[in-house]
Design a protein around this motif. Structure first.
Motif, PDB file in Angstrom:
ATOM      1  N   GLU A 133       0.699  -1.317  -0.014  1.00 10.63           N
ATOM      2  CA  GLU A 133      -0.448  -0.196  -0.046  1.00 10.63           C
ATOM      3  C   GLU A 133       0.699   1.298  -0.231  1.00 10.63           C
ATOM      4  OE1 GLU A 133      -2.791  -0.418   3.894  1.00 10.63           O
ATOM      5  OE2 GLU A 133      -3.708  -2.567   2.262  1.00 10.63           O
ATOM      6  N   ASN A 134       2.075   1.385   0.583  1.00 18.34           N
ATOM      7  CA  ASN A 134       2.801   1.997   0.450  1.00 18.34           C
ATOM      8  C   ASN A 134       4.679   2.315  -1.124  1.00 18.34           C
ATOM      9  OD1 ASN A 134       2.015   3.476   2.624  1.00 18.34           O
ATOM     10  ND2 ASN A 134       2.039   1.840   3.355  1.00 18.34           N
ATOM     11  N   PRO A 135       3.452   2.109  -2.166  1.00 21.58           N
ATOM     12  CA  PRO A 135       4.969   1.858  -3.035  1.00 21.58           C
ATOM     13  C   PRO A 135       6.603   2.809  -2.635  1.00 21.58           C
ATOM     14  CG  PRO A 135       3.137   2.933  -4.119  1.00 21.58           C
ATOM     15  CD  PRO A 135       2.897   3.200  -2.990  1.00 21.58           C
ATOM     16  N   GLU A 136       6.063   3.520  -2.184  1.00 18.03           N
ATOM     17  CA  GLU A 136       7.587   5.003  -2.321  1.00 18.03           C
ATOM     18  C   GLU A 136       8.666   4.059  -1.515  1.00 18.03           C
ATOM     19  OE1 GLU A 136       3.994   5.924  -0.099  1.00 18.03           O
ATOM     20  OE2 GLU A 136       4.386   6.230  -1.574  1.00 18.03           O
ATOM     21  N   LEU A 137       8.086   3.215  -0.494  1.00 19.51           N
ATOM     22  CA  LEU A 137       8.891   2.780   0.233  1.00 19.51           C
ATOM     23  C   LEU A 137       9.277   1.092   0.160  1.00 19.51           C
ATOM     24  CD1 LEU A 137       6.759   2.539   4.087  1.00 19.51           C
ATOM     25  CD2 LEU A 137       9.070   4.133   2.678  1.00 19.51           C
ATOM     26  N   ASN A 138       9.281   0.497  -1.279  1.00 14.03           N
ATOM     27  CA  ASN A 138       8.947  -0.533  -1.684  1.00 14.03           C
ATOM     28  C   ASN A 138      10.998  -0.359  -2.033  1.00 14.03           C
ATOM     29  OD1 ASN A 138       7.399  -2.649  -2.186  1.00 14.03           O
ATOM     30  ND2 ASN A 138       6.317  -1.525  -3.868  1.00 14.03           N
ATOM     31  N   GLY A 139      11.464  -0.930  -1.443  1.00 10.13           N
ATOM     32  CA  GLY A 139      13.325  -2.321  -1.708  1.00 10.13           C
ATOM     33  C   GLY A 139      13.826  -1.152  -0.948  1.00 10.13           C
ATOM     34  N   ILE A 140      13.638  -0.357  -0.223  1.00 13.45           N
ATOM     35  CA  ILE A 140      14.382   0.694   0.809  1.00 13.45           C
ATOM     36  C   ILE A 140      13.771   0.039   2.395  1.00 13.45           C
ATOM     37  CG2 ILE A 140      14.747   2.474  -0.538  1.00 13.45           C
ATOM     38  CD1 ILE A 140      12.763   4.167   1.137  1.00 13.45           C
ATOM     39  N   VAL A 141      12.754  -0.353   2.459  1.00 10.46           N
ATOM     40  CA  VAL A 141      12.107  -0.676   3.837  1.00 10.46           C
ATOM     41  C   VAL A 141      12.301  -2.043   4.707  1.00 10.46           C
ATOM     42  CG1 VAL A 141      10.246  -0.687   3.292  1.00 10.46           C
ATOM     43  CG2 VAL A 141      10.833  -0.334   5.933  1.00 10.46           C
ATOM     44  N   LYS A 142      13.019  -2.965   5.847  1.00 14.98           N
ATOM     45  CA  LYS A 142      12.756  -3.364   6.206  1.00 14.98           C
ATOM     46  C   LYS A 142      11.871  -4.430   7.203  1.00 14.98           C
ATOM     47  CE  LYS A 142      17.609  -5.671   4.905  1.00 14.98           C
ATOM     48  NZ  LYS A 142      18.757  -5.986   5.060  1.00 14.98           N
ATOM     49  N   SER A 143      11.028  -5.164   6.991  1.00 17.12           N
ATOM     50  CA  SER A 143       9.779  -5.724   7.437  1.00 17.12           C
ATOM     51  C   SER A 143       9.873  -6.459   8.830  1.00 17.12           C
ATOM     52  CB  SER A 143       9.040  -4.668   6.586  1.00 17.12           C
ATOM     53  OG  SER A 143       7.367  -5.332   7.549  1.00 17.12           O
ATOM     54  N   TYR A 144       9.839  -6.320   9.345  1.00 15.36           N
ATOM     55  CA  TYR A 144       9.630  -7.412  10.682  1.00 15.36           C
ATOM     56  C   TYR A 144       8.224  -7.238  11.400  1.00 15.36           C
ATOM     57  CZ  TYR A 144      14.015  -7.445   9.439  1.00 15.36           C
ATOM     58  OH  TYR A 144      15.860  -7.377   9.364  1.00 15.36           O
ATOM     59  N   ASN A 145       7.986  -8.636  12.139  1.00 15.07           N
ATOM     60  CA  ASN A 145       6.959  -8.207  12.799  1.00 15.07           C
ATOM     61  C   ASN A 145       6.764  -9.042  14.478  1.00 15.07           C
ATOM     62  OD1 ASN A 145       4.516  -8.586  11.309  1.00 15.07           O
ATOM     63  ND2 ASN A 145       5.718  -9.916   9.929  1.00 15.07           N
ATOM     64  N   LEU A 146       6.611  -8.037  15.363  1.00 14.11           N
ATOM     65  CA  LEU A 146       6.848  -8.901  16.065  1.00 14.11           C
ATOM     66  C   LEU A 146       5.470  -9.617  17.397  1.00 14.11           C
ATOM     67  CD1 LEU A 146       8.136  -8.722  19.577  1.00 14.11           C
ATOM     68  CD2 LEU A 146       7.239  -5.975  20.055  1.00 14.11           C
ATOM     69  N   ARG A 147       5.375 -10.216  17.333  1.00 11.10           N
ATOM     70  CA  ARG A 147       3.693 -11.047  18.239  1.00 11.10           C
ATOM     71  C   ARG A 147       4.231 -11.018  19.551  1.00 11.10           C
ATOM     72  NH1 ARG A 147       1.906 -14.863  15.622  1.00 11.10           N
ATOM     73  NH2 ARG A 147       1.520 -16.781  16.902  1.00 11.10           N
ATOM     74  N   GLY A 148       2.824 -11.699  20.099  1.00 11.32           N
ATOM     75  CA  GLY A 148       2.717 -11.874  21.808  1.00 11.32           C
ATOM     76  C   GLY A 148       3.358 -12.982  21.965  1.00 11.32           C
ATOM     77  N   PHE A 149       3.513 -12.781  23.742  1.00 13.43           N
ATOM     78  CA  PHE A 149       4.318 -13.971  24.377  1.00 13.43           C
ATOM     79  C   PHE A 149       4.233 -15.267  23.238  1.00 13.43           C
ATOM     80  CE2 PHE A 149       5.802 -11.986  27.866  1.00 13.43           C
ATOM     81  CZ  PHE A 149       6.367 -10.688  27.472  1.00 13.43           C
ATOM     82  N   SER A 150       5.282 -15.708  23.155  1.00 14.21           N
ATOM     83  CA  SER A 150       4.627 -17.272  22.763  1.00 14.21           C
ATOM     84  C   SER A 150       4.682 -18.153  24.763  1.00 14.21           C
ATOM     85  CB  SER A 150       5.615 -18.147  22.255  1.00 14.21           C
ATOM     86  OG  SER A 150       7.292 -18.560  23.040  1.00 14.21           O
ATOM     87  N   PHE A 151       4.039 -19.715  24.398  1.00 15.92           N
ATOM     88  CA  PHE A 151       3.986 -20.448  25.648  1.00 15.92           C
ATOM     89  C   PHE A 151       5.401 -20.305  26.398  1.00 15.92           C
ATOM     90  CE2 PHE A 151       4.277 -24.440  28.178  1.00 15.92           C
ATOM     91  CZ  PHE A 151       4.165 -23.630  29.322  1.00 15.92           C
ATOM     92  N   ARG A 152       6.840 -20.408  25.348  1.00 11.54           N
ATOM     93  CA  ARG A 152       8.289 -20.672  25.727  1.00 11.54           C
ATOM     94  C   ARG A 152       8.716 -19.476  26.680  1.00 11.54           C
ATOM     95  NH1 ARG A 152      12.990 -18.188  24.545  1.00 11.54           N
ATOM     96  NH2 ARG A 152      11.759 -17.589  22.824  1.00 11.54           N
ATOM     97  N   GLU A 153       7.757 -17.899  26.297  1.00 12.14           N
ATOM     98  CA  GLU A 153       8.545 -16.729  27.478  1.00 12.14           C
ATOM     99  C   GLU A 153       7.990 -16.944  27.931  1.00 12.14           C
ATOM    100  OE1 GLU A 153       9.647 -13.911  22.901  1.00 12.14           O
ATOM    101  OE2 GLU A 153       7.899 -14.815  23.190  1.00 12.14           O
ATOM    102  N   PHE A 154       6.669 -16.770  28.492  1.00  2.96           N
ATOM    103  CA  PHE A 154       5.467 -16.937  29.348  1.00  2.96           C
ATOM    104  C   PHE A 154       6.261 -18.300  30.468  1.00  2.96           C
ATOM    105  CE2 PHE A 154       2.287 -18.824  31.968  1.00  2.96           C
ATOM    106  CZ  PHE A 154       1.949 -17.955  32.390  1.00  2.96           C
ATOM    107  N   LEU A 155       6.655 -18.995  29.827  1.00  2.44           N
ATOM    108  CA  LEU A 155       7.585 -20.092  31.235  1.00  2.44           C
ATOM    109  C   LEU A 155       8.071 -19.286  31.559  1.00  2.44           C
ATOM    110  CD1 LEU A 155       6.753 -23.073  32.190  1.00  2.44           C
ATOM    111  CD2 LEU A 155       8.000 -23.734  30.031  1.00  2.44           C
ATOM    112  N   ASN A 156       9.387 -19.050  30.494  1.00  2.00           N
ATOM    113  CA  ASN A 156      10.509 -18.612  31.257  1.00  2.00           C
ATOM    114  C   ASN A 156      10.041 -17.344  31.949  1.00  2.00           C
ATOM    115  OD1 ASN A 156      12.220 -20.157  29.566  1.00  2.00           O
ATOM    116  ND2 ASN A 156      12.558 -18.571  27.676  1.00  2.00           N
ATOM    117  N   LEU A 157       9.326 -16.472  32.270  1.00  2.00           N
ATOM    118  CA  LEU A 157       9.295 -15.117  32.733  1.00  2.00           C
ATOM    119  C   LEU A 157       8.414 -15.692  33.881  1.00  2.00           C
ATOM    120  CD1 LEU A 157       9.063 -12.466  32.970  1.00  2.00           C
ATOM    121  CD2 LEU A 157       6.566 -12.553  32.066  1.00  2.00           C
TER     122      LEU A 157
END
Length: 395
Positions: A133-157
């Motif tokens: 939806e934002n062609p001006e960012l094509n080729g220049i942005v690196k996109s990542y996703n932050l998810r909620g806690f996994s069960f592993r992260e919850f168990l570690n905590l």
């Protein structure tokens, strides 16, 4: 600018992040433009401040955190602000909720072209389509996703351990050995139900009623993330919320699109678009038969994670539905999940057939011999019988 630095210092010094997210080590921090998407409530702000603390500390003026909620940005563009920061020696600008500014993508493009020594890390809603939806960012942005806690992260905590994540292949091939390393240090079954109820969103650590907080967050997802970003008129909000509620209480199954269209008084095509928006907001997951995708009719729609089930309709939470929701959500990060030809199973990455089942009940004799059984109500497994909770270690 000084006011922003004071706020930055205070926030970095007073932000507590007891769990270090693995995404911190997966991001290429040398990239000049980094986008971190995630659903509301998963800790994007904390993540930015944790990065600032780890790499710069609270008083290094080469790094600055700003939130686009600040009314200053109603008059001043992000490129103007970034230019002033850059001219005063700024190196890394952390921009929270970037979509709150009009024409934000064009502003980021101007920053990228005008300030070659400046790195910008910004957060945004999971509803955003950064490149499509934002062609001006094509080729220049690196996109990542932050998810909620996994069960592993919850168990570690909860236990003070530092269990690592495992790939799906590692779990399928070596789950018996992995479990032998975990069980002497923690009892996953003692924490699993707590995670299903309130462990996905990091704000469970706050001293507030979790379900009420989650309900507020869900409303913000529809009222801001969907309406604002998709530019939908406010008068349609009640239709989206009604659709979401009906999908939620029906449980994981194929939606009756025609009936839903009648219920919320709109067209079938609009219902399908709304379902897609709800999935983009990480309120639901859509399961299609293999080889199919939007705008085809889904074979199953389920809530994004079990915490949502308890928040919306706690008296109607079905154990089997909850466990299937947990498995699909755990696999979703790195794997493709489709409905198998057998109604009770899922096809993962095109070749792994999964069946979620109760360990206290006999196995189905109708399923193929290569079926992988993700079993709940057990801590151990053998062969193709794997305890469901272990799939919470996929990230």
């Amino acid at each position: 600018m000084e006011a922003f630095f004071r706020t930055h210092t205070y926030l970095v010094e007073h932000t507590s992040a007891p769990v270090r997210r693995d995404l911190m080590d997966e991001i290429d921090w040398n990239a000049r433009l980094i986008g971190i998407k995630g659903t509301r409530g998963v800790g994007k702000t904390t993540f930015l401040l944790q990065y600032a603390n780890e790499h710069f500390g609270s008083r290094d003026r080469q790094c600055l955190y700003v939130n686009m909620n600040n009314f200053y940005f109603q008059e001043h563009g992000i490129e103007e602000f970034a230019g002033e920061f850059y001219r005063h020696g700024g190196k890394v600008l952390l921009v929270d909720q970037v979509f709150k500014q009009y024409n934000w993508s064009k502003g980021l493009r101007k920053c990228y072209d005008s300030y070659p020594g400046l790195r910008i890390v910004f957060t945004g809603s999971s509803v955003m389509r950064l490149k499509e939806e934002n062609p001006e960012l094509n080729g220049i942005v690196k996109s990542y996703n932050l998810r909620g806690f996994s069960f592993r992260e919850f168990l570690n905590l909860q236990t003070g351990n530092h269990f690592r994540a495992y790939t799906l292949d590692e779990i399928l091939e070596g789950h018996e050995h992995i479990i032998k390393e975990i069980l002497p240090k923690a009892r996953p079954q003692e924490h699993f139900q707590h995670y299903l109820h309130h462990g996905f969103y990091p704000f469970f650590q706050e001293r507030r009623n979790y379900s009420e907080n989650l309900l507020k967050t869900m409303n913000m997802m529809t009222e801001v993330d969907i309406l604002l970003i998709k530019q939908i008129e406010l008068k349609y909000l009640t239709k989206i919320k009604r659709l979401f509620y009906e999908l939620a209480v029906d449980g994981p199954k194929a939606p009756n699109v025609s009936q839903l269209a009648i219920d919320i008084e709109t067209s079938r095509a609009t219902v399908m678009n709304y379902i897609k928006y709800l999935a983009d907001a990480r309120l639901i997951n859509i399961i299609y038969p293999e080889g199919q995708s939007f705008p085809k009719k889904p074979s199953k729609v389920m809530l994004h994670n079990p915490n949502l089930m308890y928040a919306i309709y706690p008296s109607k939470v079905d154990q089997q539905d909850m466990m299937e929701t947990f498995l699909v959500n755990s696999l979703w990060k790195d794997h493709k999940v489709h409905q198998s030809s057998h109604e009770s199973t899922y096809l993962v990455d095109g070749h792994h057939r999964f069946c979620v089942c109760n360990a206290q009940q006999p196995l189905s004799k109708r399923l193929p011999p290569d079926t992988i059984y993700a079993r709940y109500n057990t801590e151990v497994g053998k062969g193709n019988l794997i305890p469901l909770w272990l799939f919470g270690f996929l990230y």
